[in-house]
Design an enzyme around this catalytic site. Structure first.
Site, PDB file in Angstrom:
ATOM      1  N   ASN A   1       0.677  -1.446   0.262  1.00  0.00           N
ATOM      2  CA  ASN A   1      -0.182  -0.185   0.205  1.00  0.00           C
ATOM      3  C   ASN A   1       0.455   1.601   0.062  1.00  0.00           C
ATOM      4  O   ASN A   1       0.291   2.953  -0.064  1.00  0.00           O
ATOM      5  CB  ASN A   1      -1.104   0.314   1.608  1.00  0.00           C
ATOM      6  CG  ASN A   1      -0.267  -0.332   2.632  1.00  0.00           C
ATOM      7  OD1 ASN A   1       0.648  -1.093   2.504  1.00  0.00           O
ATOM      8  ND2 ASN A   1      -0.760  -0.076   3.374  1.00  0.00           N
ATOM      9  N   HIS A   2       1.921   0.994   0.480  1.00  0.00           N
ATOM     10  CA  HIS A   2       2.741   2.402   0.484  1.00  0.00           C
ATOM     11  C   HIS A   2       3.740   2.481  -0.785  1.00  0.00           C
ATOM     12  O   HIS A   2       4.561   3.670  -1.016  1.00  0.00           O
ATOM     13  CB  HIS A   2       3.971   2.170   2.068  1.00  0.00           C
ATOM     14  CG  HIS A   2       3.686   2.535   3.174  1.00  0.00           C
ATOM     15  ND1 HIS A   2       1.983   3.766   3.280  1.00  0.00           N
ATOM     16  CD2 HIS A   2       2.623   1.525   4.371  1.00  0.00           C
ATOM     17  CE1 HIS A   2       1.504   3.586   4.409  1.00  0.00           C
ATOM     18  NE2 HIS A   2       2.107   2.554   4.824  1.00  0.00           N
TER      19      HIS A   2
ATOM     20  N   HIS B   1       3.236  -7.318   9.573  1.00  0.00           N
ATOM     21  CA  HIS B   1       4.399  -6.973   9.994  1.00  0.00           C
ATOM     22  C   HIS B   1       4.351  -8.282  11.867  1.00  0.00           C
ATOM     23  O   HIS B   1       5.126  -7.963  12.042  1.00  0.00           O
ATOM     24  CB  HIS B   1       4.588  -6.161  10.382  1.00  0.00           C
ATOM     25  CG  HIS B   1       4.853  -4.934   9.530  1.00  0.00           C
ATOM     26  ND1 HIS B   1       5.684  -3.811  10.281  1.00  0.00           N
ATOM     27  CD2 HIS B   1       4.822  -4.882   8.028  1.00  0.00           C
ATOM     28  CE1 HIS B   1       6.077  -3.066   8.783  1.00  0.00           C
ATOM     29  NE2 HIS B   1       4.835  -3.830   8.340  1.00  0.00           N
TER      30      HIS B   1
HETATM   31 FE   LIG Z   1       1.894  -2.425   4.531  1.00  0.00          FE
END
Ligand SMILES: [Fe+2]
Length: 257
Positions: free
Chosen positions: A67-68, A178
């Site tokens: 997404n980044h 994560h």
């Molecule tokens: Fe992400």
């Protein structure tokens, strides 16, 4: 064939950790091919061209994203130029770069796809299923086995994507949260699966970041600069043993280094 997939790199410290250790691990574990999710290598937003080059030199064959990836304009040029760099396939057609690549590993052509989920994650893209399906159809005959990084928040969505392509994609691994999950399994059709690889960066904080800033943001809704956590760096990954003739996973195991 042994494929090592490493979870989201969360900082420059994570990049340095791979520079110090990844080639050694590749030798010790007899890894043929390595995919690293570089989603947060520059801190929060993706990576710079310099960090991408460093990760490739450190032993990554493909850098996948999330997404980044599109928030780091500095990397748009290298995303266009370098076929080893991926952004999620379900970004719009105007987005620079590519959502999949096919690489030769000896005599085997490995297709690596990066896709994003669309539940509880920004930006909200179109669902990944049709994009993955079209890519597999477009490249039919041009690859021997495929693997997929599904970058998503919701575990159920990652599982749904894996089951939808069970038997068509040799390995599906989740990224983005994560947090390494313990649900390694082989689906009935032969797809190796894990909900999340984990991360690569400083331990001891919150998802790679120093706890104080995250607590301040969530508790008081006050903006703060996130900085990397202070613990020892580590890398979470999963090794997929794939029978390349059948294009199926035969075993998979966790690795932390
Ligand atoms: Fe992400």
């Amino acid at each position: 064939m042994r494929i090592l997939a490493i979870g989201d790199v969360t900082s420059v410290g994570g990049v340095m950790h791979l520079e110090k250790n990844l080639w050694r691990v590749r030798r010790e574990e007899k890894i043929d091919f390595c995919i690293v999710n570089a989603e947060n290598a520059a801190g929060v937003y993706s990576y710079t061209p310099e960090l991408a080059e460093r990760l490739l030199l450190a032993g990554a064959d493909v850098l996948s994203g999330g997404n980044h990836t599109m928030r780091q304009r500095a990397s748009y040029g290298i995303l266009e130029e370098n076929e080893a760099l991926l952004r999620p396939i379900n970004f719009g057609g105007e987005a620079p770069g590519r959502g999949y690549t096919v690489m030769r590993v000896g005599a085997v052509r490995v297709m690596v796809i990066c896709a994003m989920g669309n539940i509880h994650i920004e930006p909200t893209l179109d669902a990944p299923f049709a994009f993955i399906e079209r890519a597999l159809m477009r490249e039919q005959g041009n690859f021997d086995l495929a693997v997929l990084d599904i970058h998503a928040e919701a575990t159920g969505e990652k599982l749904a994507v894996a089951h939808a392509f069970d038997g068509q994609i040799a390995a599906v691994f989740g990224t983005h949260t994560h947090v390494p999950t313990a649900d390694l399994k082989i689906l009935p059709g032969g797809t190796g699966y894990v909900s999340d690889l984990g991360m690569c960066g400083e331990s001891g904080g919150i998802l790679g970041m120093d706890a104080a800033g995250v607590v301040k943001k969530l508790r008081y809704h006050l903006p703060d600069r996130f900085v990397p956590a202070k613990g020892e760096p580590k890398a979470d990954g999963v090794i997929f043993d794939i029978d390349e003739k059948q294009a199926k996973t035969v075993a998979l195991s966790r690795i932390v280094f």
